[in-house]
Design a protein around this motif. Sequence first.
Motif, PDB file in Angstrom:
ATOM      1  N   ALA A 176       0.781  -1.047   0.126  1.00 11.83           N
ATOM      2  CA  ALA A 176       0.056   0.162  -0.098  1.00 11.83           C
ATOM      3  C   ALA A 176       0.807   1.408  -0.039  1.00 11.83           C
ATOM      4  O   ALA A 176       0.526   2.356  -0.617  1.00 11.83           O
ATOM      5  CB  ALA A 176      -0.773  -0.051   1.087  1.00 11.83           C
ATOM      6  N   GLY A 177       2.017   0.962   0.909  1.00 17.14           N
ATOM      7  CA  GLY A 177       2.691   2.409   0.780  1.00 17.14           C
ATOM      8  C   GLY A 177       3.587   2.769  -0.576  1.00 17.14           C
ATOM      9  O   GLY A 177       3.786   3.685  -1.092  1.00 17.14           O
ATOM     10  N   LEU A 178       3.897   1.699  -1.197  1.00 19.76           N
ATOM     11  CA  LEU A 178       4.508   1.509  -2.509  1.00 19.76           C
ATOM     12  C   LEU A 178       3.556   2.032  -3.815  1.00 19.76           C
ATOM     13  O   LEU A 178       3.995   2.886  -4.378  1.00 19.76           O
ATOM     14  CB  LEU A 178       5.015   0.246  -2.931  1.00 19.76           C
ATOM     15  CG  LEU A 178       6.417  -0.525  -2.155  1.00 19.76           C
ATOM     16  CD1 LEU A 178       6.663  -1.761  -2.613  1.00 19.76           C
ATOM     17  CD2 LEU A 178       7.496   0.411  -2.278  1.00 19.76           C
ATOM     18  N   ARG A 179       2.468   1.609  -3.524  1.00 18.16           N
ATOM     19  CA  ARG A 179       1.432   2.234  -4.453  1.00 18.16           C
ATOM     20  C   ARG A 179       1.024   3.764  -4.331  1.00 18.16           C
ATOM     21  O   ARG A 179       0.517   4.259  -5.071  1.00 18.16           O
ATOM     22  CB  ARG A 179       0.209   1.223  -4.426  1.00 18.16           C
ATOM     23  CG  ARG A 179       0.289  -0.362  -4.844  1.00 18.16           C
ATOM     24  CD  ARG A 179       0.708  -0.270  -6.407  1.00 18.16           C
ATOM     25  NE  ARG A 179       1.424  -1.403  -6.950  1.00 18.16           N
ATOM     26  CZ  ARG A 179       0.470  -2.571  -6.970  1.00 18.16           C
ATOM     27  NH1 ARG A 179      -0.647  -2.785  -6.623  1.00 18.16           N
ATOM     28  NH2 ARG A 179       1.112  -3.749  -7.248  1.00 18.16           N
ATOM     29  N   GLY A 180       1.360   4.220  -2.990  1.00 24.76           N
ATOM     30  CA  GLY A 180       1.015   5.401  -2.559  1.00 24.76           C
ATOM     31  C   GLY A 180       1.999   6.679  -3.050  1.00 24.76           C
ATOM     32  O   GLY A 180       1.728   7.824  -2.930  1.00 24.76           O
ATOM     33  N   ARG A 202      17.014   4.941  -2.935  1.00 26.45           N
ATOM     34  CA  ARG A 202      17.143   6.205  -2.686  1.00 26.45           C
ATOM     35  C   ARG A 202      16.001   7.163  -2.471  1.00 26.45           C
ATOM     36  O   ARG A 202      15.960   8.384  -1.961  1.00 26.45           O
ATOM     37  CB  ARG A 202      18.212   6.917  -3.563  1.00 26.45           C
ATOM     38  CG  ARG A 202      19.508   6.540  -3.711  1.00 26.45           C
ATOM     39  CD  ARG A 202      20.513   6.967  -2.451  1.00 26.45           C
ATOM     40  NE  ARG A 202      21.586   6.593  -2.317  1.00 26.45           N
ATOM     41  CZ  ARG A 202      22.727   7.176  -2.975  1.00 26.45           C
ATOM     42  NH1 ARG A 202      22.392   8.312  -3.642  1.00 26.45           N
ATOM     43  NH2 ARG A 202      23.932   6.750  -2.790  1.00 26.45           N
ATOM     44  N   ILE A 203      15.034   6.826  -3.281  1.00 26.99           N
ATOM     45  CA  ILE A 203      13.571   7.637  -3.241  1.00 26.99           C
ATOM     46  C   ILE A 203      12.559   7.036  -2.614  1.00 26.99           C
ATOM     47  O   ILE A 203      11.722   7.538  -1.528  1.00 26.99           O
ATOM     48  CB  ILE A 203      13.358   7.802  -4.598  1.00 26.99           C
ATOM     49  CG1 ILE A 203      14.471   8.764  -5.378  1.00 26.99           C
ATOM     50  CG2 ILE A 203      12.121   8.636  -4.734  1.00 26.99           C
ATOM     51  CD1 ILE A 203      14.378   8.983  -6.916  1.00 26.99           C
ATOM     52  N   ILE A 204      12.121   5.623  -3.065  1.00 25.27           N
ATOM     53  CA  ILE A 204      10.752   5.133  -2.682  1.00 25.27           C
ATOM     54  C   ILE A 204      11.107   4.690  -1.005  1.00 25.27           C
ATOM     55  O   ILE A 204       9.990   5.106  -0.411  1.00 25.27           O
ATOM     56  CB  ILE A 204      10.471   4.003  -3.495  1.00 25.27           C
ATOM     57  CG1 ILE A 204      10.226   4.360  -5.034  1.00 25.27           C
ATOM     58  CG2 ILE A 204       9.446   3.328  -3.110  1.00 25.27           C
ATOM     59  CD1 ILE A 204       9.887   3.378  -5.939  1.00 25.27           C
ATOM     60  N   MET A 208       8.866   5.847   2.801  1.00 24.59           N
ATOM     61  CA  MET A 208       8.035   5.034   3.138  1.00 24.59           C
ATOM     62  C   MET A 208       8.189   4.975   4.883  1.00 24.59           C
ATOM     63  O   MET A 208       8.005   3.900   5.382  1.00 24.59           O
ATOM     64  CB  MET A 208       8.070   3.501   2.716  1.00 24.59           C
ATOM     65  CG  MET A 208       7.504   3.569   1.020  1.00 24.59           C
ATOM     66  SD  MET A 208       7.705   1.952   0.638  1.00 24.59           S
ATOM     67  CE  MET A 208       6.859   0.744   1.653  1.00 24.59           C
ATOM     68  N   ARG A 209       8.877   5.882   5.321  1.00 29.27           N
ATOM     69  CA  ARG A 209       9.494   5.866   6.793  1.00 29.27           C
ATOM     70  C   ARG A 209       8.083   5.749   7.559  1.00 29.27           C
ATOM     71  O   ARG A 209       8.167   4.931   8.569  1.00 29.27           O
ATOM     72  CB  ARG A 209       9.888   7.477   7.024  1.00 29.27           C
ATOM     73  CG  ARG A 209      10.235   7.181   8.677  1.00 29.27           C
ATOM     74  CD  ARG A 209      10.794   8.667   9.183  1.00 29.27           C
ATOM     75  NE  ARG A 209      11.152   8.873  10.206  1.00 29.27           N
ATOM     76  CZ  ARG A 209      10.015   9.350  11.042  1.00 29.27           C
ATOM     77  NH1 ARG A 209       9.027   9.608  10.497  1.00 29.27           N
ATOM     78  NH2 ARG A 209      10.059   9.595  12.266  1.00 29.27           N
ATOM     79  N   PRO A 210       6.958   6.563   7.465  1.00 33.28           N
ATOM     80  CA  PRO A 210       5.772   6.195   8.133  1.00 33.28           C
ATOM     81  C   PRO A 210       5.359   4.668   8.083  1.00 33.28           C
ATOM     82  O   PRO A 210       4.756   4.218   9.234  1.00 33.28           O
ATOM     83  CB  PRO A 210       4.705   7.040   7.668  1.00 33.28           C
ATOM     84  CG  PRO A 210       5.486   8.184   6.819  1.00 33.28           C
ATOM     85  CD  PRO A 210       6.593   7.338   6.460  1.00 33.28           C
ATOM     86  N   SER A 283       4.751  11.047  17.216  1.00 32.29           N
ATOM     87  CA  SER A 283       5.451  11.471  16.058  1.00 32.29           C
ATOM     88  C   SER A 283       4.209  11.674  15.004  1.00 32.29           C
ATOM     89  O   SER A 283       4.440  12.601  14.273  1.00 32.29           O
ATOM     90  CB  SER A 283       6.293  10.258  15.647  1.00 32.29           C
ATOM     91  OG  SER A 283       6.500  10.157  14.564  1.00 32.29           O
ATOM     92  N   GLU A 284       3.305  10.778  15.230  1.00 29.72           N
ATOM     93  CA  GLU A 284       2.160  11.355  14.454  1.00 29.72           C
ATOM     94  C   GLU A 284       1.386  12.338  14.393  1.00 29.72           C
ATOM     95  O   GLU A 284       1.093  13.253  13.786  1.00 29.72           O
ATOM     96  CB  GLU A 284       1.211   9.899  14.380  1.00 29.72           C
ATOM     97  CG  GLU A 284       1.454   8.784  13.791  1.00 29.72           C
ATOM     98  CD  GLU A 284       1.588   8.683  12.418  1.00 29.72           C
ATOM     99  OE1 GLU A 284       0.937   9.226  11.596  1.00 29.72           O
ATOM    100  OE2 GLU A 284       2.883   8.374  11.886  1.00 29.72           O
ATOM    101  N   LEU A 285       1.223  12.980  15.684  1.00 27.73           N
ATOM    102  CA  LEU A 285       0.432  14.146  15.979  1.00 27.73           C
ATOM    103  C   LEU A 285       1.456  15.456  15.728  1.00 27.73           C
ATOM    104  O   LEU A 285       0.797  16.363  15.084  1.00 27.73           O
ATOM    105  CB  LEU A 285       0.113  13.934  17.612  1.00 27.73           C
ATOM    106  CG  LEU A 285      -0.833  13.190  17.954  1.00 27.73           C
ATOM    107  CD1 LEU A 285      -1.044  13.273  19.473  1.00 27.73           C
ATOM    108  CD2 LEU A 285      -2.342  13.481  17.534  1.00 27.73           C
TER     109      LEU A 285
END
Length: 291
Positions: A176-180, A202-204, A208-210, A283-285
């Motif tokens: 889901a993260g990759l497709r986003g 280097r990019i993707i 996707m850290r979250p 972290s999210e807030l």
Amino acid sequence: MRDRLQNWLPRIVLAPSFFLILFFVYGFIVYTGYLSTTNSRMLPSNEFIGLSNYVKLFGLSHWETALTNLAIFGILYIGISSVLGLALAILLDQKIRAEGIIRPIYLYPMALSFIVTGTAWKWFLDPGIGLEHTLHQWGWESFHFDWIKNRHFAIYTVVIAAVWQSSGFVMAMFLAGLRGVDNEIIRAAQIDGASGWRIYRRIIIPMMRPVFLSAFVVLAHLAIKAYDLVIALTGGGPGRATELPATFMYSYTFTRNQMGVGASSAIIMLIMIFSIIVPYLYSELRSEGRR
């Protein structure tokens, strides 16, 4: 009057479940904390003894064994599930033809309960009826795989079963993260001559850290409260080779009739989970506030 009713109707509908959760979840958490400071044994007691149960808990070799096993299990379980889940997600992200068939196959183990997973893997790894026995019947007499009976390797069989069940779920999160990820960024990198591996590295993946953080929180939570998988697979044995905090808590509360010590171990597990959940929520807030 009608507007007031419309405003209060959702609160009225949600109120019963809110109070039930408040009582049966948070109320019992508070009560467990209270029991951990009392001299409770087979039945609850009101004799207050302060932090004596916690001192006794950390003086027990069984608790030290449970924490050591949790460290081994947690590190391997989270690490292998994350790496395997990411690899499977990258594979499916290549738009392969059989994605519609492969994805449900990978996700299927997560639909099973840990009891079913533990029982199935117990049969599979049992040297008398499982993999070793089958290969011996096929003529491979020199093959030996008795980890589930070996106190030095039994904890790794729990890791194998847990990874098998959870890696598909982690794959779904990463997919889901990759497709986003914005395709324009990928196209720009491709125009600049970046290879596929370099784009992912280097990019993707950094973007996707979250997702990595969410996967870590979920897996860590499952590792800390792991109970049914261990009970079904090894029963905490051989000896105490696969004892985890959750099995320790059950044993001391309901088998050894040391309710105060069992409650204190439950509170320690709760603190472990809080130490993971609270930084994640912060972290999210904080990221939401920056937006």
